[in-house]
Scaffold this motif. Structure first.
Motif, PDB file in Angstrom:
ATOM      1  N   PRO A  94     -13.527 -34.497  50.775  1.00 47.42           N
ATOM      2  CA  PRO A  94     -14.846 -34.122  50.282  1.00 47.42           C
ATOM      3  C   PRO A  94     -15.418 -35.190  49.363  1.00 47.42           C
ATOM      4  O   PRO A  94     -14.656 -35.980  48.785  1.00 47.42           O
ATOM      5  CB  PRO A  94     -14.556 -32.836  49.508  1.00 47.42           C
ATOM      6  N   PRO A  95     -16.744 -35.190  49.203  1.00 44.47           N
ATOM      7  CA  PRO A  95     -17.338 -36.118  48.239  1.00 44.47           C
ATOM      8  C   PRO A  95     -16.866 -35.767  46.819  1.00 44.47           C
ATOM      9  O   PRO A  95     -16.438 -34.632  46.581  1.00 44.47           O
ATOM     10  CB  PRO A  95     -18.844 -35.887  48.403  1.00 44.47           C
ATOM     11  N   PRO A  96     -16.970 -36.732  45.893  1.00 45.63           N
ATOM     12  CA  PRO A  96     -16.401 -36.527  44.553  1.00 45.63           C
ATOM     13  C   PRO A  96     -16.844 -35.236  43.875  1.00 45.63           C
ATOM     14  O   PRO A  96     -16.019 -34.532  43.287  1.00 45.63           O
ATOM     15  CB  PRO A  96     -16.879 -37.752  43.784  1.00 45.63           C
ATOM     16  N   ALA A  97     -18.142 -34.908  43.959  1.00 43.33           N
ATOM     17  CA  ALA A  97     -18.637 -33.698  43.289  1.00 43.33           C
ATOM     18  C   ALA A  97     -17.980 -32.456  43.876  1.00 43.33           C
ATOM     19  O   ALA A  97     -17.534 -31.556  43.155  1.00 43.33           O
ATOM     20  CB  ALA A  97     -20.154 -33.611  43.437  1.00 43.33           C
ATOM     21  N   MET A  98     -17.912 -32.441  45.215  1.00 41.50           N
ATOM     22  CA  MET A  98     -17.310 -31.293  45.901  1.00 41.50           C
ATOM     23  C   MET A  98     -15.812 -31.220  45.598  1.00 41.50           C
ATOM     24  O   MET A  98     -15.239 -30.144  45.482  1.00 41.50           O
ATOM     25  CB  MET A  98     -17.570 -31.424  47.400  1.00 41.50           C
ATOM     26  N   ARG A  99     -15.215 -32.393  45.445  1.00 40.47           N
ATOM     27  CA  ARG A  99     -13.780 -32.450  45.135  1.00 40.47           C
ATOM     28  C   ARG A  99     -13.513 -31.777  43.781  1.00 40.47           C
ATOM     29  O   ARG A  99     -12.549 -31.071  43.608  1.00 40.47           O
ATOM     30  CB  ARG A  99     -13.336 -33.918  45.090  1.00 40.47           C
ATOM     31  N   PHE A 100     -14.437 -31.998  42.834  1.00 40.68           N
ATOM     32  CA  PHE A 100     -14.307 -31.396  41.509  1.00 40.68           C
ATOM     33  C   PHE A 100     -14.406 -29.879  41.607  1.00 40.68           C
ATOM     34  O   PHE A 100     -13.609 -29.144  41.028  1.00 40.68           O
ATOM     35  CB  PHE A 100     -15.398 -31.955  40.586  1.00 40.68           C
ATOM     36  N   ILE A 101     -15.391 -29.416  42.416  1.00 43.24           N
ATOM     37  CA  ILE A 101     -15.570 -27.966  42.584  1.00 43.24           C
ATOM     38  C   ILE A 101     -14.334 -27.364  43.243  1.00 43.24           C
ATOM     39  O   ILE A 101     -13.831 -26.315  42.829  1.00 43.24           O
ATOM     40  CB  ILE A 101     -16.856 -27.675  43.414  1.00 43.24           C
TER      41      ILE A 101
ATOM     42  N   HIS B   4     -17.211 -46.331  49.955  1.00 42.52           N
ATOM     43  CA  HIS B   4     -17.555 -45.584  51.175  1.00 42.52           C
ATOM     44  C   HIS B   4     -16.692 -46.042  52.348  1.00 42.52           C
ATOM     45  O   HIS B   4     -16.324 -45.256  53.212  1.00 42.52           O
ATOM     46  CB  HIS B   4     -19.039 -45.713  51.482  1.00 42.52           C
ATOM     47  N   GLU B   5     -16.344 -47.344  52.341  1.00 36.93           N
ATOM     48  CA  GLU B   5     -15.508 -47.872  53.423  1.00 36.93           C
ATOM     49  C   GLU B   5     -14.106 -47.258  53.357  1.00 36.93           C
ATOM     50  O   GLU B   5     -13.528 -46.887  54.378  1.00 36.93           O
ATOM     51  CB  GLU B   5     -15.428 -49.392  53.307  1.00 36.93           C
ATOM     52  N   LYS B   6     -13.600 -47.120  52.137  1.00 36.18           N
ATOM     53  CA  LYS B   6     -12.292 -46.478  51.949  1.00 36.18           C
ATOM     54  C   LYS B   6     -12.311 -45.053  52.488  1.00 36.18           C
ATOM     55  O   LYS B   6     -11.373 -44.598  53.133  1.00 36.18           O
ATOM     56  CB  LYS B   6     -11.937 -46.449  50.460  1.00 36.18           C
ATOM     57  N   ARG B   7     -13.398 -44.356  52.178  1.00 33.74           N
ATOM     58  CA  ARG B   7     -13.535 -42.965  52.634  1.00 33.74           C
ATOM     59  C   ARG B   7     -13.572 -42.890  54.152  1.00 33.74           C
ATOM     60  O   ARG B   7     -12.939 -42.031  54.760  1.00 33.74           O
ATOM     61  CB  ARG B   7     -14.796 -42.333  52.047  1.00 33.74           C
ATOM     62  N   TRP B   8     -14.328 -43.811  54.753  1.00 35.46           N
ATOM     63  CA  TRP B   8     -14.411 -43.829  56.226  1.00 35.46           C
ATOM     64  C   TRP B   8     -13.027 -44.061  56.828  1.00 35.46           C
ATOM     65  O   TRP B   8     -12.656 -43.430  57.816  1.00 35.46           O
ATOM     66  CB  TRP B   8     -15.359 -44.933  56.691  1.00 35.46           C
TER      67      TRP B   8
END
Lengths: 255, 187
Positions: A94-101, B4-8
């Motif tokens: 998940p994106p960082p914000a969602m990861r926190f939630i 973002h590349e790491k995430r991908w």
């Protein structure tokens, strides 16, 4: 033939700015004096410029378009699959914000489960303690009850203490019924500590029978008396098999 | 490596084909041109670039993240391009024998003087290509990565799986060769 200098190769490092201050100064001094290195440096600068600004032939537009389309078709998933994989990747990464939630949610659930389990176990231990932590006085009272119960049950049945049970000639007066009803309360009180369902069942049954007998003084109560007698015999058997005693905590048995 | 590349990469490793698609989009042109610089034609480069990305997807678990993703991808691409070149070595040699190809590859046969600017550029380009066609495989790889794809010497060393000193030696020798064979206008 062109003269060779072992330090010429270091010019590349010099241009990469990969040398220490001291090394750089030493090499620069050397280049000033060395014709081979100076010549190489001049040529290298020109070639470096040419290579840096080298432009390869432009790819035909149709080829690039076709290439991009092929790559998209091959590596970009179909929309439905993309949706599924997006959901999957959203859950896994998940994106960082969602990861926190998510972390907060997991923490909250964890704490809640821990709290429930803690209180459940502490309630259980409290219940357990209610059984285990019987005061010596209470233990003595219970033990005395077990001892005396046989005496008064046998007395109720007008039988000698060491005699065999003979219930055929057993009779019960109203006074005896009232006396027994009072004693039932003692048994009930003790049972609250022991919580024996079977004993509870007999106590309730005996109480109902005794009340029926006392309330219907003028009626023929031979049937009720028979039932009371049978209940008392069952109670007696219960005590004889020592069921309740086995359930008593060690502390109570040792008193 | 960009976040973002790491995430991908993480997502692609978990089987997210859309994430890998993003990586493909980000690097498809660079890989196409890199392969072109080795094989010399876009048709083959196009097919080889697809092979590179398929191989990258299959080997994504082997990417440890110690280097840049682009470095890792370039390494696969360079190896694939060089393999292709070796496989088609004979055909290339035959190509050299044809008059047109010879004119393209050998600077000596190119007209030295050109009037138009575009022709000058074409001239220099032809000369560079001719030189690179004649230097060793390693020297060409070092030059292409360093100058055409702006990789640092350390990155080139990683792609070529050798030391930075070796890379500098390759560059030095390639430049020495060009000094003798490259005719630069105004020089």
């Amino acid at each position: 033939m062109e003269a060779k200098c072992p330090k010429t190769i270091r010019i590349i490092e010099l241009l990469e700015e990969n040398l220490s201050r001291h090394e750089r100064k030493a090499l620069e001094t050397h280049i000033e004096q060395c014709e081979t290195c100076r010549s190489f440096l001049e040529d290298f600068n020109q070639i470096d410029q040419v290579l840096t600004h080298h432009q390869r032939p432009k790819a035909p537009d149709h080829l690039i378009t076709e290439y991009h389309q092929t790559m998209n078709r091959r590596f970009m998933p179909a929309s439905r699959q993309a949706g599924r994989s997006r959901i999957r990747s959203f859950l896994l990464y998940p994106p960082p914000a969602m990861r926190f939630i998510q972390a907060t949610l997991v923490l909250f659930i964890g704490v809640s489960i821990g709290w429930i389990l803690f209180h459940k176990s502490s309630a259980g231990s409290q219940q357990h303690e209610a059984v285990v932590q019987i005061t010596p006085y209470k233990a003595l009272q219970i033990q005395t009850f077990f001892h005396e119960s046989e005496i008064w049950l046998l007395d109720m049945m007008n039988l000698p203490q060491n005699g065999d049970l003979d219930i055929q000639d057993w009779k019960m007066t109203y006074d005896e019924a009232e006396q027994l009803l009072r004693k039932i309360n003692i048994i009930r009180e003790i049972n609250d500590s022991v919580s024996d369902r079977r004993l509870q069942h007999y106590i309730n049954g005996l109480e109902i029978l005794l009340l029926e007998m006392i309330n219907g003084k003028n009626e023929d109560h031979s049937g009720i008396v028979r039932q009371i007698r049978q209940t008392i015999i069952d109670l007696d058997m219960l005590f004889r098999v020592d069921m309740l005693k086995k359930r008593l905590p060690t502390a109570a048995r040792q008193v | 490596m960009a976040f973002h590349e790491k995430r991908w990469i993480h997502k692609a490793r978990a089987g997210d084909s859309a994430a890998f698609g993003r990586l493909v989009t980000a690097y498809q042109d660079a890989i196409l041109y890199l392969i072109y610089d080795f094989v010399g034609n876009y048709e083959d480069a196009k097919d080889l670039a697809q092979d590179v990305f398929i191989k990258a997807f299959q080997r994504l678990d082997q990417f440890e993240g110690r280097s840049k993703f682009s470095t890792w991808l370039y390494r696969i691409a360079v190896n694939r391009a060089l393999d292709f070149k070796r496989q088609h070595y004979r055909e290339t040699i035959e190509d050299f024998d044809s008059p047109d190809a010879a004119r393209r590859y050998f600077a000596d046969e190119q007209p030295i003087q050109s009037v138009e600017r575009t022709l000058e550029q074409q001239e220099v380009r032809n000369q560079i290509e001719a030189c690179l066609a004649r230097v060793s495989e390693h020297q060409k790889t070092a030059v292409v990565l360093k100058y055409f794809h702006h990789q640092t010497t350390e990155e080139v060393a990683e792609i070529m799986n050798c030391s930075t000193t070796t890379v500098r030696t390759h560059l030095f020798r390639a430049i020495q060769y060009m000094r003798k064979n490259l005719i630069i206008e105004g020089a």
